[in-house]
Write a protein that holds these residues in place. Structure first.
Motif, PDB file in Angstrom:
ATOM      1  N   GLU A   1       0.832  -1.212   0.000  1.00 33.48           N
ATOM      2  CA  GLU A   1       0.000   0.000   0.000  1.00 33.48           C
ATOM      3  C   GLU A   1       0.861   1.255   0.000  1.00 33.48           C
ATOM      4  N   SER A   2       0.258   2.361  -0.443  1.00 35.56           N
ATOM      5  CA  SER A   2       0.933   3.670  -0.410  1.00 35.56           C
ATOM      6  C   SER A   2       0.774   4.287   0.978  1.00 35.56           C
ATOM      7  N   LYS A   3       1.490   5.355   1.223  1.00 30.80           N
ATOM      8  CA  LYS A   3       1.370   6.045   2.523  1.00 30.80           C
ATOM      9  C   LYS A   3      -0.043   6.577   2.699  1.00 30.80           C
TER      10      LYS A   3
ATOM     11  N   THR B   1      -4.957  -0.303   4.254  1.00 30.77           N
ATOM     12  CA  THR B   1      -3.917  -1.291   3.942  1.00 30.77           C
ATOM     13  C   THR B   1      -4.506  -2.656   3.622  1.00 30.77           C
ATOM     14  N   GLU B   2      -5.337  -3.151   4.505  1.00 32.13           N
ATOM     15  CA  GLU B   2      -5.883  -4.505   4.308  1.00 32.13           C
ATOM     16  C   GLU B   2      -6.722  -4.592   3.037  1.00 32.13           C
ATOM     17  N   THR B   3      -7.539  -3.576   2.813  1.00 32.40           N
ATOM     18  CA  THR B   3      -8.416  -3.586   1.626  1.00 32.40           C
ATOM     19  C   THR B   3      -7.603  -3.554   0.337  1.00 32.40           C
ATOM     20  N   VAL B   4      -6.625  -2.683   0.301  1.00 29.48           N
ATOM     21  CA  VAL B   4      -5.777  -2.540  -0.900  1.00 29.48           C
ATOM     22  C   VAL B   4      -5.079  -3.860  -1.217  1.00 29.48           C
ATOM     23  N   ILE B   5      -4.491  -4.459  -0.204  1.00 27.97           N
ATOM     24  CA  ILE B   5      -3.725  -5.684  -0.450  1.00 27.97           C
ATOM     25  C   ILE B   5      -4.653  -6.841  -0.821  1.00 27.97           C
ATOM     26  N   SER B   6      -5.793  -6.907  -0.176  1.00 27.45           N
ATOM     27  CA  SER B   6      -6.755  -7.968  -0.526  1.00 27.45           C
ATOM     28  C   SER B   6      -7.172  -7.852  -1.989  1.00 27.45           C
TER      29      SER B   6
ATOM     30  N   GLU C   1       5.563  -5.305   0.158  1.00 23.78           N
ATOM     31  CA  GLU C   1       6.442  -4.134   0.106  1.00 23.78           C
ATOM     32  C   GLU C   1       5.604  -2.865   0.262  1.00 23.78           C
ATOM     33  N   PRO C   2       5.443  -2.403   1.498  1.00 23.95           N
ATOM     34  CA  PRO C   2       4.737  -1.123   1.666  1.00 23.95           C
ATOM     35  C   PRO C   2       5.476  -0.039   0.898  1.00 23.95           C
ATOM     36  N   ILE C   3       4.794   0.630   0.019  1.00 26.45           N
ATOM     37  CA  ILE C   3       5.456   1.580  -0.889  1.00 26.45           C
ATOM     38  C   ILE C   3       6.183   2.680  -0.108  1.00 26.45           C
TER      39      ILE C   3
END
Ligand SMILES: O=C[C@H](O)COP(=O)(O)O
Length: 243
Positions: A130-132, A140-145, A165-167
């Protein structure tokens, strides 16, 4: 039992001469590296053939930093799966955030690349993160899912490595707290139908923080950028101290 996979992503660094110099210093430092640790170098395309020759018979595997989904065609600047396997490459990074950011990579093309890599016998190293702004917004969880769902459609989970890799941690020195990285990687694993997929952490991994990162139960390795350019420092990362 999950494999430990430590990969150095050189990005747009190292001419062939510099790569050869790196290998000459790096390889002897692996003499006592535990056999259950997989060591991968993600080198620029131009170096792969030379590196393959110099890595023959060693434990170090080669990865590309991208791979196209077509076998050939008018795709300027791209590289086909066969061009990689022909020179002994066995892994391919797909979906790195820099490709998503600078080169218009989408979840759809990432999925195409991952499936084409597997079809050619390459193991994809799939990058998600995820981005900052997304993290600060609690997404975070939604984006990665959503990334996982789209990127992994039709992908064989038995021949895959995932890199969280958190951006906001890439190239910034702002490493994600080890316990937080462990939590997110645990969430990633909970969404996979196979529990044996190695999941790496990437984002400002250094020799000074690798021991703490690898002490986390959900973390199976690291995808290392800047710190993989120095043979001494990357050897210390590969030879992290188990606790
Ligand atoms: O592929 C590697 C990641 O982009 C991390 O890069 P970094 O270790 O320089 O933060």
């Amino acid at each position: 039992m999950r494999r430990v996979v430590i990969a150095g992503n050189w990005k747009m660094h190292k001419t062939q001469a510099e790569s050869l110099e790196f290998l000459q210093s790096f390889l002897p430092k692996l003499e006592n590296t535990p056999e259950d640790r997989e060591v991968i170098l993600c080198a620029p395309y131009t170096d792969l053939g030379m590196m393959s020759k110099n890595l023959h018979g060693t434990r170090v595997r080669l990865s590309s930093q991208n791979v196209h989904w077509e076998e050939s065609g008018a795709f300027t600047g791209e590289i086909s799966p066969a061009m990689l396997t022909e020179v002994g490459v066995t892994y391919a990074v797909v979906g790195h955030s820099e490709r998503r950011q600078y080169f218009g990579e989408t979840d759809e093309t990432v999925n195409l690349r991952a499936r084409a890599a597997q079809k050619a016998g390459l193991t994809p190293i799939l990058c998600v993160g995820e981005s900052k702004e997304q993290r600060d917004a609690g997404k975070t969880e939604t984006v990665i899912s959503e990334q996982l769902k789209a990127d992994l459609a039709g992908v064989d989970l038995s021949r895959l490595v995932i890199a969280y890799e958190p951006i906001w941690a890439i190239g910034t020195g702002d490493t994600c707290e080890a316990k937080e990285a462990n939590r997110v990687i645990g969430l990633i694993r909970s969404q996979l139908s196979s529990g044996d997929i190695p999941i790496q952490y990437g984002g400002s991994v250094k020799s000074s923080n690798i021991d703490e990162i690898m002490a986390q139960p959900e973390i199976d390795g690291a995808l290392v950028g800047g710190a993989s350019l120095d043979p001494e420092g990357f050897a210390r990362i590969v030879n992290y101290q188990s606790v």
